[in-house]
Design an enzyme around this catalytic site. Structure first.
Site, PDB file in Angstrom:
ATOM      1  N   ASP A   7       0.842  -1.188   0.000  1.00  7.00           N
ATOM      2  CA  ASP A   7       0.000   0.000   0.000  1.00  7.00           C
ATOM      3  C   ASP A   7       0.877   1.237   0.000  1.00  7.00           C
ATOM      4  O   ASP A   7       2.053   1.183   0.372  1.00  7.00           O
ATOM      5  CB  ASP A   7      -0.937   0.026   1.208  1.00  7.00           C
ATOM      6  CG  ASP A   7      -2.185   0.880   0.970  1.00  7.00           C
ATOM      7  OD1 ASP A   7      -2.391   1.357  -0.164  1.00  7.00           O
ATOM      8  OD2 ASP A   7      -2.955   1.077   1.919  1.00  7.00           O
ATOM      9  N   GLY A   8       0.283   2.332  -0.438  1.00  2.05           N
ATOM     10  CA  GLY A   8       0.942   3.627  -0.441  1.00  2.05           C
ATOM     11  C   GLY A   8       0.062   4.650   0.236  1.00  2.05           C
ATOM     12  O   GLY A   8      -1.162   4.500   0.301  1.00  2.05           O
ATOM     13  N   GLU A  46       2.117   3.942  -4.227  1.00  3.93           N
ATOM     14  CA  GLU A  46       1.594   2.605  -4.566  1.00  3.93           C
ATOM     15  C   GLU A  46       2.559   1.889  -5.514  1.00  3.93           C
ATOM     16  O   GLU A  46       2.842   0.704  -5.349  1.00  3.93           O
ATOM     17  CB  GLU A  46       0.216   2.715  -5.229  1.00  3.93           C
ATOM     18  CG  GLU A  46      -0.875   3.245  -4.336  1.00  3.93           C
ATOM     19  CD  GLU A  46      -1.539   2.199  -3.463  1.00  3.93           C
ATOM     20  OE1 GLU A  46      -1.130   1.026  -3.476  1.00  3.93           O
ATOM     21  OE2 GLU A  46      -2.487   2.569  -2.754  1.00  3.93           O
ATOM     22  N   ASP A  67      -4.364  -2.753  -3.511  1.00  6.52           N
ATOM     23  CA  ASP A  67      -5.667  -2.130  -3.755  1.00  6.52           C
ATOM     24  C   ASP A  67      -5.575  -1.108  -4.886  1.00  6.52           C
ATOM     25  O   ASP A  67      -6.509  -0.350  -5.119  1.00  6.52           O
ATOM     26  CB  ASP A  67      -6.255  -1.514  -2.481  1.00  6.52           C
ATOM     27  CG  ASP A  67      -5.392  -0.430  -1.864  1.00  6.52           C
ATOM     28  OD1 ASP A  67      -4.426   0.035  -2.500  1.00  6.52           O
ATOM     29  OD2 ASP A  67      -5.691  -0.040  -0.717  1.00  6.52           O
ATOM     30  N   HIS A 119      -9.680  -1.015   2.324  1.00  6.91           N
ATOM     31  CA  HIS A 119     -10.430  -0.472   3.462  1.00  6.91           C
ATOM     32  C   HIS A 119     -11.780  -1.146   3.692  1.00  6.91           C
ATOM     33  O   HIS A 119     -12.755  -0.479   4.020  1.00  6.91           O
ATOM     34  CB  HIS A 119     -10.587   1.043   3.302  1.00  6.91           C
ATOM     35  CG  HIS A 119      -9.307   1.719   2.894  1.00  6.91           C
ATOM     36  ND1 HIS A 119      -8.228   1.835   3.746  1.00  6.91           N
ATOM     37  CD2 HIS A 119      -8.922   2.268   1.725  1.00  6.91           C
ATOM     38  CE1 HIS A 119      -7.245   2.452   3.117  1.00  6.91           C
ATOM     39  NE2 HIS A 119      -7.630   2.714   1.885  1.00  6.91           N
ATOM     40  N   ASP A 129      -1.952  -0.657   4.915  1.00  9.11           N
ATOM     41  CA  ASP A 129      -2.387   0.734   5.007  1.00  9.11           C
ATOM     42  C   ASP A 129      -1.822   1.387   6.277  1.00  9.11           C
ATOM     43  O   ASP A 129      -1.290   2.501   6.229  1.00  9.11           O
ATOM     44  CB  ASP A 129      -3.911   0.803   5.002  1.00  9.11           C
ATOM     45  CG  ASP A 129      -4.429   2.218   5.124  1.00  9.11           C
ATOM     46  OD1 ASP A 129      -4.171   3.027   4.210  1.00  9.11           O
ATOM     47  OD2 ASP A 129      -5.087   2.526   6.138  1.00  9.11           O
TER      48      ASP A 129
END
Length: 142
Positions: A7-8, A46, A67, A119, A129
């Site tokens: 994740d970023g 990301e 994601d 999320h 995250d």
């Protein structure tokens, strides 16, 4: 087979950014790569996370959950045309430096990219995250 979540994070966007790579080993999940950039975007972070996961896998078979539907499309679809056209497209290619770094890594890997909705309670995505935000907030690089 290795399993990763990436994740970023960027806040504000653009602004300071962080990324994380979480390695899943059975019941255990832990960050294996974290990064910070003082001036970035969510998209760039990301992409950096995917590069870090591919580098950590070191050519071994792996599955990377992200994601970022955008990066999956860039890597597996759009970049093929861009490369065939000399890395050009109408309007230009944003983040070309990251695109040109991640695409050869992916193509020479044994990685499977899998999109996961962000999320919504997926433990690996939630942990990625949290660590991306922590890397950004605390300026952590690992």
């Amino acid at each position: 087979m290795k399993v990763y979540y990436t994740d970023g994070s960027c806040s504000p966007n653009p602004g300071p950014g962080g990324f994380s790579v979480i390695l899943v080993d059975g019941e255990k999940m832990e960050p294996v790569r974290l990064g910070f950039d003082g001036d970035s975007t969510n998209i760039r972070m990301e992409g950096r996370a995917l590069i870090a996961a591919l580098e950590h896998a070191n050519g071994e078979e792996c599955e990377i959950f992200t994601d970022s539907e955008f990066w999956i499309n860039v890597i597996t679809k759009w970049s093929l045309t861009w490369e065939a056209n000399g890395w050009q497209k109408k309007g230009g290619i944003k983040n070309l430096d990251i695109v040109q770094e991640v695409c050869p890594l992916y193509r020479s890997s044994k990685a499977k990219l899998t999109w996961v909705r962000g999320h919504v309670g997926d433990p690996g995505n939630e942990m990625a995250d949290q660590w991306a935000n922590k890397a950004r907030a605390e300026k952590i690089t690992l």
